[in-house]
Structure formats: C-alpha cells, structure tokens
Write a protein that holds these residues in place. Sequence first.
Motif, short mmCIF file in Angstrom:
data_model
loop_
_atom_site.label_atom_id
_atom_site.label_comp_id
_atom_site.label_asym_id
_atom_site.label_seq_id
_atom_site.Cartn_x
_atom_site.Cartn_y
_atom_site.Cartn_z
N ASN A 1 0.86 -1.18 0.00
CA ASN A 1 0.00 0.00 0.00
C ASN A 1 0.90 1.23 0.00
O ASN A 1 2.03 1.18 0.49
N TYR A 2 0.43 2.33 -0.54
CA TYR A 2 1.24 3.55 -0.43
C TYR A 2 0.35 4.76 -0.15
O TYR A 2 -0.83 4.78 -0.52
N ARG A 3 0.93 5.74 0.52
CA ARG A 3 0.20 6.94 0.92
C ARG A 3 0.36 8.02 -0.14
O ARG A 3 1.46 8.44 -0.48
N PHE A 4 -0.77 8.48 -0.62
CA PHE A 4 -0.79 9.47 -1.69
C PHE A 4 -0.56 10.87 -1.10
O PHE A 4 -1.28 11.31 -0.22
N SER A 5 0.46 11.56 -1.62
CA SER A 5 0.79 12.90 -1.12
C SER A 5 1.24 13.77 -2.29
O SER A 5 2.28 13.51 -2.90
N TYR A 6 0.45 14.79 -2.62
CA TYR A 6 0.84 15.71 -3.70
C TYR A 6 2.18 16.37 -3.38
O TYR A 6 3.03 16.54 -4.25
N LYS A 7 2.36 16.73 -2.12
CA LYS A 7 3.59 17.44 -1.73
C LYS A 7 4.82 16.60 -1.98
O LYS A 7 5.82 17.08 -2.54
N LYS A 8 4.77 15.33 -1.59
CA LYS A 8 5.94 14.46 -1.77
C LYS A 8 6.19 14.13 -3.24
O LYS A 8 7.32 14.15 -3.71
N MET A 9 5.12 13.83 -3.95
CA MET A 9 5.32 13.40 -5.34
C MET A 9 5.75 14.53 -6.25
O MET A 9 6.36 14.30 -7.30
N LEU A 10 5.46 15.79 -5.87
CA LEU A 10 5.85 16.94 -6.69
C LEU A 10 7.13 17.59 -6.19
O LEU A 10 7.54 18.64 -6.70
N SER A 11 7.78 16.97 -5.22
CA SER A 11 9.02 17.52 -4.68
C SER A 11 10.16 17.37 -5.68
O SER A 11 10.24 16.40 -6.43
N LEU A 12 11.08 18.34 -5.65
CA LEU A 12 12.28 18.27 -6.48
C LEU A 12 13.41 17.54 -5.76
O LEU A 12 14.53 17.47 -6.27
N GLN A 13 13.12 17.01 -4.59
CA GLN A 13 14.11 16.27 -3.81
C GLN A 13 13.71 14.80 -3.72
O GLN A 13 12.54 14.48 -3.56
N GLY A 14 14.70 13.93 -3.83
CA GLY A 14 14.43 12.51 -3.64
C GLY A 14 14.00 11.82 -4.93
O GLY A 14 14.06 12.39 -6.03
N ASN A 15 13.55 10.59 -4.79
CA ASN A 15 13.20 9.74 -5.93
C ASN A 15 11.80 10.07 -6.43
O ASN A 15 10.84 9.34 -6.18
N THR A 16 11.68 11.18 -7.14
CA THR A 16 10.39 11.64 -7.66
C THR A 16 10.52 11.94 -9.15
O THR A 16 11.62 12.12 -9.68
N ALA A 17 9.37 12.05 -9.82
CA ALA A 17 9.39 12.39 -11.25
C ALA A 17 9.97 13.78 -11.49
O ALA A 17 10.79 13.95 -12.40
N PRO A 18 9.57 14.82 -10.72
CA PRO A 18 10.16 16.14 -10.96
C PRO A 18 11.69 16.12 -10.84
O PRO A 18 12.38 16.77 -11.63
N TYR A 19 12.21 15.37 -9.86
CA TYR A 19 13.67 15.30 -9.71
C TYR A 19 14.30 14.62 -10.93
O TYR A 19 15.30 15.10 -11.47
N MET A 20 13.71 13.52 -11.39
CA MET A 20 14.28 12.80 -12.53
C MET A 20 14.17 13.62 -13.81
O MET A 20 15.09 13.62 -14.65
N MET A 21 13.06 14.33 -13.96
CA MET A 21 12.89 15.17 -15.15
C MET A 21 13.87 16.34 -15.12
O MET A 21 14.43 16.73 -16.16
N TYR A 22 14.10 16.89 -13.93
CA TYR A 22 15.09 17.96 -13.79
C TYR A 22 16.50 17.43 -14.06
O TYR A 22 17.31 18.09 -14.73
N ALA A 23 16.78 16.22 -13.56
CA ALA A 23 18.11 15.63 -13.78
C ALA A 23 18.37 15.46 -15.27
O ALA A 23 19.46 15.76 -15.77
N TYR A 24 17.34 14.99 -15.99
CA TYR A 24 17.50 14.81 -17.44
C TYR A 24 17.76 16.17 -18.12
O TYR A 24 18.68 16.28 -18.94
N ALA A 25 16.94 17.16 -17.78
CA ALA A 25 17.10 18.48 -18.40
C ALA A 25 18.47 19.09 -18.07
O ALA A 25 19.10 19.72 -18.92
N ARG A 26 18.93 18.89 -16.84
CA ARG A 26 20.23 19.43 -16.42
C ARG A 26 21.36 18.78 -17.21
O ARG A 26 22.29 19.46 -17.68
N ILE A 27 21.32 17.46 -17.34
CA ILE A 27 22.37 16.75 -18.07
C ILE A 27 22.38 17.18 -19.54
O ILE A 27 23.44 17.40 -20.13
N GLN A 28 21.20 17.32 -20.12
CA GLN A 28 21.12 17.79 -21.50
C GLN A 28 21.69 19.20 -21.63
O GLN A 28 22.37 19.52 -22.62
#
Length: 636
Positions: free
Chosen positions: A502-529
């Motif tokens: 089970n997992y707890r749904f949290s907009y704050k955590k999932m939209l964070s730029l820190q940790g294992n999140t989509a925004p962090y991974m998308m930022y990492a990709y854009a930064r490397i590019q």
Amino acid sequence: FLVSFKMKVKLSKIKALYICFPCMLCYRHISLARNILKPRLQSTLPSKTETKTDERTILQIIENAVENSLILSFGETASTAKALVTTATKPEFGDYQSNAALPLAKSLKLKPIEIAEKLIGNIRLENICDEPNIAGPGFINFKLNKSFVSNKLKGVLSDSDRLGIPRAIKTEKIVVDFSSPNIAKEMHVGHLRSTIIGDTICNVLEFLGHDVLRLNHVGDWGTQFGMIITYLREEKSDILSKNEACDVDIGDLVEFYRKAKEKFDSDEHFQEKSRAEVVKLQAGDLESLRIWNFLCDLSRKEFQVIYNILGVSLIERGESFYNKYLNGVIDDLKKERLLVKSDGASVVYIDNAKNKDGSPQALIVQKTDGGFMYSTTDLAAIKHRTTEEKADRILYVTDSGQSGHFAQVFEIARKGNLGGEGVSLEHVPFGLVQGEDGKKFKTRSGETVKLKDLLERAVEISKDEMEVRLGRECDEREEEVARKVGIGAVKYADLSMNRESNYRFSYKKMLSLQGNTAPYMMYAYARIQGIRRKAIVEEGGGKIPTEIILEHEAEMILGRVLLRFSEILYDLEQNLYPNKLCEYLFELSQRFNQFYENCPVNSAESEQLRLSRISLCEATANTIKLGLKLLGIETV
C-alpha cells in the motif's frame, strides 16, 4: 583408454567430442577426460542447459561462466548447482558477486573457500572482468575491466533508440489484462494503479520485442444493467430518447446508478423487473441492447478522456465479449468430469482448499437459475486468449484482494484444459492507494476520489508551484511543462513503490524536487542535457570519441551503472516490478552527480577526455529519457 570414438554429448550446443569411452562409464576417470577436453570445453560449452544460452546481459554472461565452471570443477555432483550471481551491493566489492560455493560445501565435503578457489580456476572471463577475488567465507567477486566497459559504452552511444539493448531471443505473444473499469461508473483512484502498472509492463515487454495485446476487460455485463435500465425506463425515459451518448454527462449516469441501487435494495417489485430486464438483455432484446449500448458508449467516452490524459492505449474487450463462449466452458468442465451439482448450482471443487468450517472449497461457475458467474467469464477469457489469440503468457494486473479468485480460476483452467499447454497464467497484484493518514483515500466529504479530479489537481499544483518560482503566470509552453510534471509525478510516485505494498498518496511528496520523484528525474534529465549542449556549443564536439576514457573512479562507476540498464529491463520482463526501474534511474542520477562533481567536462585535461565525458553525459541522458518513456513519463 586405447579406443576412442565419436560420441554426441548433450551439453547444450556441443555437437561432438572425442571422449574416452571408459571415462564416460566410470566416474573415477571423469577428471582425466575433463582435463584432456578442458580447452575444448572452455571454448565451446555455453552452459549446462539450453535455457542458459541467453547472454543478453553482463550478469547472464557471468552466470553462464560460473555454471560452466561448476561442471568443469566438480562434474555431475554440481550439475544442478546454481551460479547465484547478483549485482554487488557495494562498489568496493566489485560489480557482481557469486554465492555458488556456500550451498555446495556440505555435498562436496569441502570448505566454501576451497570450492570458490577451484571455481575461479575454471572461470574464463578475461575479456570482461579483472581476475575474480574471494571475499568472506567464499563469495566470488567480479569487477568489470575498463576496456570492456569502454567498448560496451560505445555500443550504447551508437544506438540512440535502443542503447544497445537486444530484443528477446524468444519472443512471446503476451496478453496483459489491466485497467478494467466498470460501465456506468466513473474511474476512481483505485483504477490508477492497474492502469499505469499495466501500461509500464506493456511498454517494457514491447520494447524487448514481444507481441503484446493490451486488453481492457471492462465490466459491461451483469445484473447491474438490468437494474439501471429499469430505473431509466421508469424515471428518466426522456434520456433514453436521445440519439447520442454525448448528450448525457457521466456524472448523471453515476447518480442514476446510485438511485437505481437504492431502489433495488428496498423495492421487491423493482428487483423482479430488474431481473426480468437482465433476461431480456441476455436474450438479445433489441431495445434493451440499444439502451445498454447507449450506457457503454457514454462510459467509454469518459474512460478515453482519462486514458488520453495518462497517454495509455488499450483495446476494449469487456465481459460481454465472452458471452458466446460461456456454455462451451461448462461443456469443457463436464467433459473433464470436474462439474459437480451443489444445491442446484454447478461448482468445481478446488484441490487442497477448505472453507473456514472445514468443508471443501468450491468455485461456482453456473447459478441455480442458469446464470453465469464472473469466474465463468474469466475461464472463457483464458480459453479464448490461449486458443484464439495464441497467447504464451497472460498477465492480470488487479488488486491483491483478487489473488484468491485468480488462484482458483487458474487451477480450474489447468484442470479443465481450457488453456494451452505451457501457457503461463500470472496474477500481478498491487496494494491500495491510501490517504496521508494511512486510511482509505477519500475526499473531505468521505467519497471515493475520482481519478480525473486527482490528475487535474496534480497538474494544477504543478502549475501553481511553477508560477511561484517564475514570479509570473505560465505561458502556453510552460503550462505544457506543468502538465507533464503533474501527470508524471502521479505516475512515478505509484510506480516507484513496490506494487504489492500500500502507499500513501501525497501531492507534496510526489511533486518535490528532492528525492526519488518524477520532478527530480525530469530535472536531472534536463540538467544533463543542458551540460551536454553547453559543452558542444562552446567547445565543439558531439561525436562518439574513439575511446571512452574511464580513468577516474567516478567515470568507471557511472559507466558500469549505465551498462546495468538492460539487466533491469530483463528483470522487469520476468518479475514485473516497475519500482526496480525507478530505483535504477534514481541511482543513475546520483552516480552522474558524483561524476560531474569529480570530473570537469569543459575544462577536462585533454580534448579526447572532454569528448569522452560529453559522451558519458549523452549516454546518461539517453538512458534516463528511455527509462522514463518506458514508465509512461514524458521528459521536458
């Protein structure tokens, strides 16, 4: 030993060897034969069995080398032993580790370290690894050598679409049953997991070359339709006169369903009329079918809105599709003498399964009134998917609460010969989506959260946060970025969790730029590019260098992690856990950060080194982009 003859030996792909006849008869002399044939064996023997010839990944190559060494070192005694090769837990231990020696100690009557030493003597990986070493009581560590990693990375860079990852050696027809909402109801948060987990699994299987059929087994049949059709006839006949489903809102239909259910539970006369309506529908009454099609079209239109938002494609094949096959299932079960009458109903007893009172457990396949059960439809679906679709593997992506149901259905399908021989039937269970308090995820009013509302809210929050950072309103392009980030965040938050938890749904955590999140991974990709583009524009480059230089430890670590991508995908292919891919992408981004901190790109000591480091940036960006794409997430 004077007479030798040509003899075929069933050792995978070895076609013929000259073997001393007494050595094959007398195990005491097998070591002599093995020593004579050792060079030939080491160069030709791929593994112990045909199924071990798959060497799509470095791990598989090492695994095969260890298994070959087991045979060469210990003969038939180790013929069933496993290589037990895994990725090393820490870089200082190397890249891979084999625990093969420890389980053999008792049967061989040797210390694990002695077994490990003998295995190392027969392992031939000179072109791939440095000399293996032994750690602890008998663990064998393997560290990839620089030239091998460098050459493999050039293959990754020369193939921007697939990154050098080969397709499956044996492709299969795989049916994936996922999403599966119910007609006349809105998709809610409970449908989120099945839809995006199923989509990711399909993406990976398709990428690896399998023929994948994405099926949406919608709930479009059953007694609930008699109930809602009767209600509409009595209370909303004006709606039934409309020609187009688009003239009615799905919210209205959900409300009609709720009121019809209330009336069904409290009014016996309404119950009788509803059941009669089901009989008419099943008999093919034209007017009943017209209303049923009207309801299905309206729901289908709303489902597609959600699928478009998520970027998911499916082929609808609901319960109604299998109606014509239900009687055939009953006939098949009778033929196999599995069908038993119990209180007027037709049931099949489950082997070694008991009810709480100790009585044998049975699955009802036909009710006393002749009606069929949901389980009967599932059995018919299995038969159709194996006999008509020619499926080799069928995956059912549903919540873990249905595990018992599918275990029963799969057993009956096998006993009743409803599926083809060798077809793999697999339930892919997942846990619940909970609120931040750990309880069922609901709105403030206590209602189930609608999936459309959840997705729209994620995009809205993403846009608001972007406008705060920008200090102004988003333009059209920035709104599109906010949409990708919001939807990607919802998907990644789910997929990054072990699907069975089970997992707890949290907009704050999932939209964070820190940790294992989509925004962090998308930022990492854009930064490397950005780093790569800057290096190319300012100094020139962009070509694959003649050599990928891996002198600094951070370069080598990044290179080795890049080469593990294929292993992650092949593991997902078999075990179906998308979180492993998310964990890999996050680790890759962390290793890149360490590389970038320690290895300057633009100010590298030489032009060749600068080009090499630009190429490592490119390989990392391409891997992250492809990984996110397989997760169904768009990059920005």
